[in-house]
Scaffold this active site. Structure first.
Site, PDB file in Angstrom:
ATOM      1  N   LYS A  44      16.999  34.293 -77.440  1.00 49.39           N
ATOM      2  CA  LYS A  44      18.239  33.722 -77.972  1.00 49.39           C
ATOM      3  C   LYS A  44      18.174  32.207 -77.989  1.00 49.39           C
ATOM      4  O   LYS A  44      18.562  31.556 -78.975  1.00 49.39           O
ATOM      5  CB  LYS A  44      19.426  34.214 -77.133  1.00 49.39           C
ATOM      6  CG  LYS A  44      20.775  33.656 -77.525  1.00 49.39           C
ATOM      7  CD  LYS A  44      21.213  32.479 -76.658  1.00 49.39           C
ATOM      8  CE  LYS A  44      21.419  32.844 -75.217  1.00 49.39           C
ATOM      9  NZ  LYS A  44      21.919  31.697 -74.417  1.00 49.39           N
ATOM     10  N   LYS A  48      19.641  21.291 -73.331  1.00 55.04           N
ATOM     11  CA  LYS A  48      19.279  22.631 -72.850  1.00 55.04           C
ATOM     12  C   LYS A  48      18.305  23.308 -73.815  1.00 55.04           C
ATOM     13  O   LYS A  48      17.367  23.994 -73.384  1.00 55.04           O
ATOM     14  CB  LYS A  48      20.535  23.496 -72.681  1.00 55.04           C
ATOM     15  CG  LYS A  48      20.244  24.922 -72.201  1.00 55.04           C
ATOM     16  CD  LYS A  48      19.491  24.949 -70.870  1.00 55.04           C
ATOM     17  CE  LYS A  48      19.065  26.357 -70.462  1.00 55.04           C
ATOM     18  NZ  LYS A  48      20.158  27.207 -70.000  1.00 55.04           N
TER      19      LYS A  48
END
Length: 298
Positions: free
Chosen positions: A245, A177
């Site tokens: 983030k 990811k």
């Protein structure tokens, strides 16, 4: 609640009913899976009640009788908080399967899996790509870290949500990811700069985007996020703050692995600047606005 029979669908709990969690919950309900939902802001989960879901008052209550627990939470700190302060770790039944579909750091995924193993709970880290559109359509790309046996246990759940690929042991799903988010964040920057250059030179950005379609520069980002830039449609799907983030997680992980990521570091600075200038709650295609501001364009 009675024990699930070997032929009945697993009892699913979904923790986190936000932009991604809500359409994912609806996909599970459409697949006739018994679903319990919980969200820190209860009102976000309430629409699912009329669609057949049970709405739990607490995270611990939500997982107490679940066969499979899915989390779709904002970041690793919240996953940790829900597991510990939220009572989930203590409430999970031995033999349950915990699937974290949030985007967190690989090291956090490994730590959480170790805690769960101590209680006899199996774990998969299975973050997704495809955004809200993929969640609604059931076409998410699911990157799975963990064992093949646990992946097989989750097969029916993943089939309702998209396409699952086993990429390695615990934490590997989160590594995949991070790779995804690096490519997405960097490519958004490239598309934004290219369209801004076209505009500055007098070309029509919409027609430039169309001209590039089908060539080597074409991509899902050019098609979807490029269109948002052309239309100035920056309503939040994947927020600038979330992209930031993820890039910071990639850089932190790279530091642990003694790997240098200079392109990612540059884009982290650009997204951070966008957030500092009030763009944090916009779609990550809103990086275009930060780059336009730097160039005196609108």
């Amino acid at each position: 609640m009675s024990e699930a029979s070997p032929t009945s669908p697993p009892r699913i709990t979904l923790l986190g009913i936000g932009l991604m969690g809500l359409p994912m919950a609806r996909r599970l309900l459409a697949a006739a899976m018994p679903l319990t939902a919980w969200n820190r802001t209860p009102s976000k989960a309430l629409p699912l009640q009329t669609e057949g879901a049970h709405i739990a008052a607490s995270a611990a209550e939500a997982v107490a009788e679940a066969d499979i627990v899915i989390t779709m939470l904002e970041h690793g700190g919240i996953v940790r908080e829900v597991l510990t302060d939220g009572g989930v770790l203590a409430a999970l039944r031995p033999g349950a399967l915990f699937i974290d579909m949030s985007s967190i750091q690989p090291a956090q995924a490994r730590e959480h899996a170790a805690w769960l193993a101590e209680r006899g709970v199996a774990a998969l880290d299975a973050p997704v790509s495809g955004g809200t559109l993929g969640a609604e359509a059931g076409t998410l790309a699911i990157m799975v870290g963990g064992t093949e046996a646990d992946l097989a246990r989750a097969a029916t759940v993943f089939a309702a949500l998209g396409r699952a690929t086993h990429v390695g042991p615990t934490g590997a799903g989160q590594l995949a990811k991070l790779a995804n988010q690096m490519i997405v964040g960097i490519t958004i920057g490239a598309v934004a700069e290219a369209l801004l250059l076209a505009q500055a030179g007098g070309a029509d950005p919409a027609k430039v985007r169309a001209a590039l379609s089908g060539g080597f520069a074409d991509s899902r980002i050019l098609q979807v996020h490029g269109q948002r830039m052309v239309e100035r449609d920056f309503a939040k799907r994947g927020a600038v703050t979330v992209q930031l983030k993820d890039l910071r997680n990639a850089l932190a992980t790279a530091g642990e692995l003694q790997t240098t990521l200079p392109v990612t570091a540059l884009l982290e600075q650009l997204y951070a600047s966008a957030a500092e200038h009030g763009l944090g709650d916009l779609d990550h295609a809103g990086l275009w606005l930060e780059l336009a501001r730097r160039n005196g364009l609108s």
